[in-house]
Design an enzyme around this catalytic site. Structure first.
Site, short mmCIF file in Angstrom:
data_model
loop_
_atom_site.label_atom_id
_atom_site.label_comp_id
_atom_site.label_asym_id
_atom_site.label_seq_id
_atom_site.Cartn_x
_atom_site.Cartn_y
_atom_site.Cartn_z
N TYR A 143 -19.07 17.28 2.36
CA TYR A 143 -20.11 18.02 3.17
C TYR A 143 -21.45 17.84 2.84
O TYR A 143 -22.26 18.32 3.62
CB TYR A 143 -19.71 19.38 2.80
CG TYR A 143 -18.21 19.91 2.94
CD1 TYR A 143 -17.62 20.02 4.26
CD2 TYR A 143 -17.21 20.39 1.98
CE1 TYR A 143 -16.37 20.35 4.47
CE2 TYR A 143 -15.94 20.73 2.33
CZ TYR A 143 -15.46 20.60 3.48
OH TYR A 143 -14.17 20.98 3.66
N HIS A 198 -19.19 0.60 -9.86
CA HIS A 198 -18.70 1.48 -10.79
C HIS A 198 -17.14 2.05 -10.58
O HIS A 198 -17.21 2.84 -9.94
CB HIS A 198 -19.55 2.78 -10.82
CG HIS A 198 -19.49 3.63 -11.98
ND1 HIS A 198 -19.95 3.19 -13.34
CD2 HIS A 198 -19.08 4.82 -12.25
CE1 HIS A 198 -19.68 4.15 -14.25
NE2 HIS A 198 -19.15 5.04 -13.50
N ARG A 219 -21.58 4.14 -21.24
CA ARG A 219 -21.32 5.56 -20.45
C ARG A 219 -22.16 6.71 -21.00
O ARG A 219 -22.74 7.32 -20.42
CB ARG A 219 -19.98 5.83 -21.00
CG ARG A 219 -19.07 6.44 -19.99
CD ARG A 219 -17.61 7.08 -20.35
NE ARG A 219 -16.55 5.99 -20.02
CZ ARG A 219 -15.40 6.24 -20.24
NH1 ARG A 219 -14.99 7.22 -20.79
NH2 ARG A 219 -14.63 5.24 -19.60
#
Length: 749
Positions: free
Chosen positions: A127, A82, A36
């Site tokens: 968007y 993931h 991570r």
């Protein structure tokens, strides 16, 4: 096996709670560190970044492809590789697309991807659109060339690369930041061309040290164009130890008397800068600034204008204050902590990072060449069988037409391998035409030449090194750019003190005989015309600026100082100095001084001793002041006299018995404290009995006349007349004319 850890009859493992907690926490911490928070030295990426780039490559989103909705990319990443939150994945993708966050962005975004003022202001992923940036080719072009190890994804249905085959040390180029369990990483970005040159140098000189590599990588190169002002010695220690810090400062210039800021430090918001400066202006802590404007636009993304109040403002000193008190200068911690090639996290220095990456790159290139060599050998093997079939085309056709199982017959008849026989059987008849033989032989010759070249490169370490150097230099030429953050040697930023921040206005500080003080605006005021308390009267006054300190001298020879802007107004009767200062018991204040801190003053006692000092020598921070003038037994302090500064000035002293002595001021020593030297000679018996003392001292400019005040009469001694009293310091001097031997004062006429 103990009873506690032995499986019970139900097959369950029993553990003490502290052992279970310790094991669980260690497992979790290692997961956070490895999967991570920390980047890998090989490709400089964290797992989520690696998966985003591979998923985009899998979707065909190259730098020349059409943009695709970010939500589609995030969906593929989450669904295939993931299984975590979509917002965290999208934020990682946004970070790789922001040119103000990444030195070399990996994602090319279309839409609102945030701004330098507010990096979190990006639009939702439904968007925005994205594709891979051109620089991402450095990480992805060799993925399908046998260069990486593969691992199953989270559900075992797909495979993903463990690392990407980076052609450049992306870890140093884009940097990284992350917080794991018990450790963190903060790696700044660097310039691609500089790092490439360092890699090439290390390949050619394997024994090169950090200092030698810093000739090519002098320091970080952040995404913004602010100046890096960290001293070179600190940068060297940072690269040698892997830990340290850097400071970046905004860039500014003067345009028609206005300060124009054109570049900000990394991760600094222009709006925040404007708020910090405006806040100080509203708090009246920046009286030297008249106006503040934001003129940033599309052509000049960063342009902030600071208008000084006048051309007398010390602009470099003002900017030093702003660097010290605002985010115009910002510090960044550096901790070169990463996952090494052995899979363990550790802090490395510059040489270790480059060496580890070069080992990774060397192994990657070797695997790529070996993969290509295997493909070439396989193709040559097939072409060899195809040529045999072409030369015996009639027999091959007969076997295929007559035999139920032609493959083993072809293998036995022409000594073909299984793969060659299969390839011949799958070949179309048109490829067995006569003209095809020339093409096959041409391809065979080209492949044989490539085979020889690959084998020679793999078998020679020097040739492999030269190939790696050539590829690094080509990539540096293709993707490199000039340094963005210049390395500049600057003085440390210093905030202005309260005195410097105060408005500079002319004021007159008035001291009364009872030790009351007040401050009047301007230098034209007549202190004797002010009202005083009953039994009190005017004693002394000093003309100075409101941002300077007034210096007070008491009857014991101690000096004190107070900022002029903190003194009470002259509209009232002031306040006693004893309320703010702590003079010795029985002491009284005898004078107030002010003006230029480098101005010279003559301090003397009526015993006839004195010295010259500067006003700054008299300033004291403590309420109790500091001892300056040492008084002989029974002596008193005379009023300080300002020394103009010319070597031709004369010190003129008069005693109570009418003796007058003039001598060059240069004969008096310059001290910061003490008794001083003898000014005028007084017989020791008369001095001890206090029968004769010094009553007046004046410093007379060269060529000036002297006025001797005696009662209501004044004796004027012109320069020629004064020559009768000129002598060596410490002499007795000459006797004044009868009627003027009782001296009340001396002054320049």
């Amino acid at each position: 096996m103990s009873d506690l850890t032995a499986p019970n009859p139900e097959g369950l493992e029993r553990l003490p709670l502290h052992l279970f907690s310790e094991r669980a926490y260690l497992d979790y911490s290692m997961y956070v560190i490895l999967d991570r928070a920390l980047p890998h030295v090989g490709d400089g990426l964290k797992p989520v970044q690696r998966r985003i780039l591979y998923a985009m490559s899998d979707l065909g989103l190259s730098a020349t492809a059409k943009f695709k909705k970010s939500a589609r990319t995030v969906g593929d990443v989450l669904g295939k590789f993931h299984p975590h939150g979509d917002s965290a994945c999208y934020e990682a993708m946004v970070l790789m697309a922001q040119s103000f966050s990444y030195r070399y962005p990996l994602v090319d975004g279309q839409g609102n991807w945030g701004s330098a003022d507010d990096p979190k202001s990006f639009a939702a992923m439904r968007y925005t659109e994205a594709r891979l940036a051109r620089y991402a080719e450095v990480l992805l072009t060799e993925v399908g060339q046998g260069t990486v190890d593969w691992q199953p994804n989270f559900d075992g249905t797909l495979e993903e690369p463990k690392l990407l085959p980076a052609r450049l040390p992306n870890l140093l180029l884009n940097g990284a930041a992350g917080i794991a369990v018990g450790m963190a990483t903060d790696i700044p970005s660097h310039n691609l061309r500089e790092v490439a040159r360092a890699c090439v140098h290390l390949l050619r000189h394997p024994d090169a040290g950090v200092v030698e590599l810093m000739a090519h990588v002098p320091g970080p190169d952040l995404p913004t164009a602010g100046e890096i002002v960290t001293p070179r010695d600190e940068l060297r220690r940072m690269y040698e130890t892997g830990q340290g810090g850097i400071k970046q400062r905004a860039r500014w210039s003067l345009e028609q008397g206005e300060i124009v800021i054109t570049a900000l430090p990394y991760q600094v918001s222009g709006n925040r800068i404007m708020e910090q400066i405006a806040g100080q202006m509203q708090a009246k802590k920046l009286p030297m600034i008249e106006d503040l404007r934001d003129e940033s636009d599309h052509e000049c993304p960063t342009r902030f204008v600071i208008v000084p109040r006048s051309n007398r403002v010390d602009v470099p000193r003002l900017m030093s204050h702003l660097f010290a008190t605002t985010d115009l200068e910002k510090g960044y911690r550096v901790n070169l902590n990463m996952i090494a090639m052995d899979g363990r996290p550790r802090v490395m220095n510059l040489r270790e990072i480059l060496s580890e990456w070069l080992d990774y790159r060397r192994a990657t290139v070797r695997r790529r060449l070996q993969h290509r060599l295997d493909k070439v050998l396989e193709r040559l093997h097939l072409l060899e069988g195809l040529l045999v079939a072409l030369l015996n085309i009639d027999e091959v056709i007969r076997i295929i037409r007559t035999e139920d199982e032609p493959k083993p017959v072809l293998m036995a008849r022409f000594e073909l391998s299984d793969a060659q026989a299969e390839y011949v059987l799958n070949t179309r008849l048109r490829q067995l035409a006569r003209l095809e033989e020339l093409k096959i032989r041409g391809e065979q010759e080209a492949l044989q030449a490539e085979r020889d070249h690959l084998q020679a490169t793999l078998g020679d370490a020097d040739k492999l090194r030269d190939l790696i150097i050539q590829e690094i230099e080509q990539d540096a030429e293709t993707y490199g750019d000039d340094r963005r953050s210049p390395l500049v040697q600057r003085e440390s930023a210093q905030a202005l003190n309260d005195t410097e921040l105060s408005p500079s206005e002319p004021v007159t500080v008035i001291l009364s005989q009872k030790g009351w003080v007040r401050s009047a605006k301007g230098h034209e005021i007549d202190p004797t015309s002010l009202g005083y308390k009953s039994g009190d009267a005017f004693l002394d006054a000093a003309r100075l600026r409101s941002n300077q300190s007034a210096v007070f001298l008491d009857s014991t020879g101690r000096s004190y100082s107070l900022p002029a802007n903190t003194l009470p107004s002259a509209r009232g009767q002031g306040e006693p100095l004893t309320g703010r200062l702590e003079p010795p018991p029985g002491a009284s204040f005898v004078a107030v001084l002010g003006g230029d801190p480098d101005g010279r003053w003559l301090l003397a006692s009526d015993a006839g001793y004195g010295f010259v000092c500067t006003l700054s020598d008299l300033q004291a921070k403590a309420r109790a002041g500091k001892a300056v003038l040492t008084l002989p037994s029974g002596a008193r302090v005379l009023g300080p006299v300002q020394v103009p500064g010319s070597s031709a000035d004369l010190v003129v002293a008069a005693t109570s018995s009418g003796h007058l002595l003039a001598f060059p001021c240069s004969e008096l020593p310059e001290l910061n404290r003490g008794k001083g030297n003898k000014i005028i000679g007084i017989p020791s018996a008369r001095a001890q009995a206090r029968e004769e003392i010094v009553v007046a001292i004046v410093v007379l400019p060269a060529g000036a006349s002297l006025a001797v005040l005696s009662g209501k009469r004044t004796l004027t001694l012109k320069p020629d007349d004064l020559q009768h009293y000129v002598g060596e310091r410490g002499r007795r001097g000459g006797m004044l004319p009868r009627g003027f031997q009782r001296v009340d004062g001396l002054r320049a006429a």
